[in-house]
Design a protein around this motif. Structure first.
Motif, PDB file in Angstrom:
ATOM      1  N   LEU A  33       0.831  -1.201   0.000  1.00 51.45           N
ATOM      2  CA  LEU A  33       0.000   0.000   0.000  1.00 51.45           C
ATOM      3  C   LEU A  33       0.868   1.255   0.000  1.00 51.45           C
ATOM      4  CD1 LEU A  33      -2.696   1.434   0.108  1.00 51.45           C
ATOM      5  CD2 LEU A  33      -2.740   1.071   2.592  1.00 51.45           C
ATOM      6  N   ALA A  34       1.907   1.251   0.810  1.00 47.59           N
ATOM      7  CA  ALA A  34       2.810   2.405   0.867  1.00 47.59           C
ATOM      8  C   ALA A  34       3.451   2.660  -0.501  1.00 47.59           C
ATOM      9  CB  ALA A  34       3.895   2.166   1.920  1.00 47.59           C
ATOM     10  N   ARG A  35       3.818   1.590  -1.194  1.00 44.37           N
ATOM     11  CA  ARG A  35       4.453   1.727  -2.511  1.00 44.37           C
ATOM     12  C   ARG A  35       3.501   2.369  -3.519  1.00 44.37           C
ATOM     13  NH1 ARG A  35       5.373  -3.282  -3.341  1.00 44.37           N
ATOM     14  NH2 ARG A  35       7.376  -3.312  -2.259  1.00 44.37           N
ATOM     15  N   GLU A  36       2.230   1.944  -3.494  1.00 50.06           N
ATOM     16  CA  GLU A  36       1.264   2.517  -4.435  1.00 50.06           C
ATOM     17  C   GLU A  36       0.966   3.969  -4.102  1.00 50.06           C
ATOM     18  OE1 GLU A  36      -1.954   0.527  -6.078  1.00 50.06           O
ATOM     19  OE2 GLU A  36      -1.239  -1.512  -5.638  1.00 50.06           O
ATOM     20  N   LEU A  37       0.907   4.292  -2.819  1.00 53.44           N
ATOM     21  CA  LEU A  37       0.660   5.681  -2.426  1.00 53.44           C
ATOM     22  C   LEU A  37       1.851   6.563  -2.773  1.00 53.44           C
ATOM     23  CD1 LEU A  37      -1.060   5.033   1.026  1.00 53.44           C
ATOM     24  CD2 LEU A  37      -2.144   5.907  -1.060  1.00 53.44           C
ATOM     25  N   LYS A  38       3.042   6.012  -2.660  1.00 51.77           N
ATOM     26  CA  LYS A  38       4.248   6.770  -3.006  1.00 51.77           C
ATOM     27  C   LYS A  38       4.247   7.123  -4.485  1.00 51.77           C
ATOM     28  CE  LYS A  38       7.937   5.748  -0.782  1.00 51.77           C
ATOM     29  NZ  LYS A  38       9.172   5.087  -0.265  1.00 51.77           N
ATOM     30  N   ALA A  39       3.663   6.237  -5.316  1.00 51.23           N
ATOM     31  CA  ALA A  39       3.581   6.507  -6.750  1.00 51.23           C
ATOM     32  C   ALA A  39       2.714   7.731  -7.038  1.00 51.23           C
ATOM     33  CB  ALA A  39       3.023   5.287  -7.485  1.00 51.23           C
ATOM     34  N   PHE A  40       1.807   8.081  -6.100  1.00 51.66           N
ATOM     35  CA  PHE A  40       0.966   9.276  -6.236  1.00 51.66           C
ATOM     36  C   PHE A  40       1.618  10.500  -5.581  1.00 51.66           C
ATOM     37  CE2 PHE A  40      -2.368   6.071  -6.875  1.00 51.66           C
ATOM     38  CZ  PHE A  40      -3.017   6.600  -7.982  1.00 51.66           C
ATOM     39  N   GLY A  41       2.821  10.324  -5.087  1.00 53.28           N
ATOM     40  CA  GLY A  41       3.536  11.456  -4.510  1.00 53.28           C
ATOM     41  C   GLY A  41       3.473  11.578  -3.006  1.00 53.28           C
ATOM     42  N   LEU A  42       2.830  10.615  -2.326  1.00 54.85           N
ATOM     43  CA  LEU A  42       2.784  10.669  -0.863  1.00 54.85           C
ATOM     44  C   LEU A  42       4.052  10.043  -0.285  1.00 54.85           C
ATOM     45  CD1 LEU A  42      -0.914   9.651  -0.013  1.00 54.85           C
ATOM     46  CD2 LEU A  42       0.061  11.941  -0.280  1.00 54.85           C
ATOM     47  N   PRO A  43       4.665  10.690   0.693  1.00 55.29           N
ATOM     48  CA  PRO A  43       5.897  10.149   1.293  1.00 55.29           C
ATOM     49  C   PRO A  43       5.585   9.044   2.308  1.00 55.29           C
ATOM     50  CG  PRO A  43       5.335  12.212   2.354  1.00 55.29           C
ATOM     51  CD  PRO A  43       4.320  12.009   1.260  1.00 55.29           C
ATOM     52  N   PHE A  44       4.944   7.969   1.829  1.00 52.80           N
ATOM     53  CA  PHE A  44       4.524   6.876   2.708  1.00 52.80           C
ATOM     54  C   PHE A  44       5.537   5.740   2.680  1.00 52.80           C
ATOM     55  CE2 PHE A  44       0.804   8.931   3.737  1.00 52.80           C
ATOM     56  CZ  PHE A  44      -0.162   8.131   4.348  1.00 52.80           C
ATOM     57  N   HIS A  45       5.734   5.145   3.861  1.00 55.81           N
ATOM     58  CA  HIS A  45       6.540   3.934   4.012  1.00 55.81           C
ATOM     59  C   HIS A  45       5.692   2.920   4.774  1.00 55.81           C
ATOM     60  CE1 HIS A  45      10.109   6.147   2.687  1.00 55.81           C
ATOM     61  NE2 HIS A  45       9.678   7.136   3.469  1.00 55.81           N
ATOM     62  N   GLN A  46       6.183   1.715   4.915  1.00 58.74           N
ATOM     63  CA  GLN A  46       5.437   0.697   5.649  1.00 58.74           C
ATOM     64  C   GLN A  46       5.105   1.174   7.048  1.00 58.74           C
ATOM     65  OE1 GLN A  46       6.923  -1.327   8.364  1.00 58.74           O
ATOM     66  NE2 GLN A  46       4.863  -2.165   8.759  1.00 58.74           N
ATOM     67  N   GLN A  47       6.068   1.837   7.700  1.00 57.91           N
ATOM     68  CA  GLN A  47       5.844   2.322   9.060  1.00 57.91           C
ATOM     69  C   GLN A  47       4.742   3.381   9.102  1.00 57.91           C
ATOM     70  OE1 GLN A  47       8.702   2.090   7.478  1.00 57.91           O
ATOM     71  NE2 GLN A  47      10.290   1.133   8.750  1.00 57.91           N
ATOM     72  N   THR A  48       4.633   4.179   8.024  1.00 58.15           N
ATOM     73  CA  THR A  48       3.596   5.206   7.957  1.00 58.15           C
ATOM     74  C   THR A  48       2.214   4.555   7.939  1.00 58.15           C
ATOM     75  OG1 THR A  48       5.132   6.439   6.538  1.00 58.15           O
ATOM     76  CG2 THR A  48       2.899   7.329   6.788  1.00 58.15           C
ATOM     77  N   VAL A  49       2.063   3.540   7.085  1.00 58.23           N
ATOM     78  CA  VAL A  49       0.791   2.823   7.006  1.00 58.23           C
ATOM     79  C   VAL A  49       0.470   2.168   8.344  1.00 58.23           C
ATOM     80  CG1 VAL A  49      -0.462   0.929   5.880  1.00 58.23           C
ATOM     81  CG2 VAL A  49       1.036   2.426   4.526  1.00 58.23           C
ATOM     82  N   GLN A  50       1.469   1.586   8.960  1.00 61.05           N
ATOM     83  CA  GLN A  50       1.279   0.916  10.249  1.00 61.05           C
ATOM     84  C   GLN A  50       0.797   1.906  11.308  1.00 61.05           C
ATOM     85  OE1 GLN A  50       4.833  -0.459  12.420  1.00 61.05           O
ATOM     86  NE2 GLN A  50       3.791  -2.431  12.677  1.00 61.05           N
ATOM     87  N   ARG A  51       1.403   3.073  11.355  1.00 60.62           N
ATOM     88  CA  ARG A  51       1.016   4.075  12.347  1.00 60.62           C
ATOM     89  C   ARG A  51      -0.407   4.571  12.096  1.00 60.62           C
ATOM     90  NH1 ARG A  51       4.515   8.914  12.423  1.00 60.62           N
ATOM     91  NH2 ARG A  51       3.346   9.331  14.344  1.00 60.62           N
TER      92      ARG A  51
END
Length: 237
Positions: A33-51
């Motif tokens: 999920l973080a990878r797909e969101l990053k493709a839209f320009g969001l600075p998401f990582h696995q830890q971001t999704v977890q939080r």
């Protein structure tokens, strides 16, 4: 997850619950999920999704819109309240939609390899079909035998396409459909049409009589038994 501090936090609570449920229904990891969101320009990582899913990080409005988009739904549905029964129903539907999309992708991958074999058959048969031939009876036995397989391939192609479009209709992402009556009008990059489709369709118009319809419905053994004698003589000659 942290307790809901006040009624105004209900929307975010529902959103987070839906986010995790939909992600799992689509068999996505937090990293996916973080990878797909990053493709839209969001600075998401696995830890971001977890939080976010643990209620430790608030969700911004632009993030919520993109999370809903990636998960194949909308913001209103993500934040709506629902009963346990509603959750179970939605989970079942989302699982069906997710697996349907996976099946559509699998079918598409198989088709891309298979269409090369369809084209190979048509190219091999084209030299055996006179431009003046108007019926199967006007073809030599070998060409008639090959034409049966070409028409069986065309029917299988159309069944394959219809199955793919049915699965796409169940899936999460919108894709352009292909018009079976006029395939070229609905062509999209997801379902590449074989270059020889027009040839196959023109052959069906020329040779698609009752005899050919019966032959196309035959199983492989019946096709060989019905056409083998003349076919073998033509190929030996």
């Amino acid at each position: 997850m942290a307790d809901i501090p006040n009624p105004h936090a209900l929307w975010e609570h529902n959103f987070i619950q839906q986010m995790k449920r939909l992600r799992e229904a689509r068999k996505m990891t937090q990293t996916d999920l973080a990878r797909e969101l990053k493709a839209f320009g969001l600075p998401f990582h696995q830890q971001t999704v977890q939080r976010v899913e643990n209620g430790e990080r608030p969700v911004r409005l632009n993030e919520a819109h993109l999370i809903a988009k990636v998960l194949g739904t909308d913001l209103l549905s993500m934040g709506a309240s629902s009963t346990p029964s509603d959750h179970e129903l939605r989970y079942s539907v989302d699982r069906l939609r997710a697996t349907s999309e996976l099946q559509a992708d699998t079918l598409l991958d198989l088709y891309k390899d298979w269409r090369e074999d369809i084209e190979s058959l048509v190219f091999a048969l084209a030299d055996r079909v006179p431009a003046t031939a108007k019926s199967v009876d006007s073809l030599d036995h070998g060409a008639a035998w090959g034409m049966v397989w070409a028409m069986k391939a065309l029917r299988a192609y159309e069944d394959h396409l219809a199955a793919w479009q049915g699965l796409v209709g169940l899936g999460h992402h919108e894709r352009a459909f292909v018009d079976l009556e006029d395939p070229a009008a609905g062509t999209d990059q997801n379902w590449p049409l074989p270059d020889v489709l027009a040839t196959l369709q023109s052959w069906r118009e020329r040779f698609g009589n009752d005899q050919m319809a019966r032959a196309v419905s035959m199983n492989p053994r019946e096709v060989y038994e019905s056409f083998s004698s003349g076919r073998d003589q033509d190929m030996e000659g």
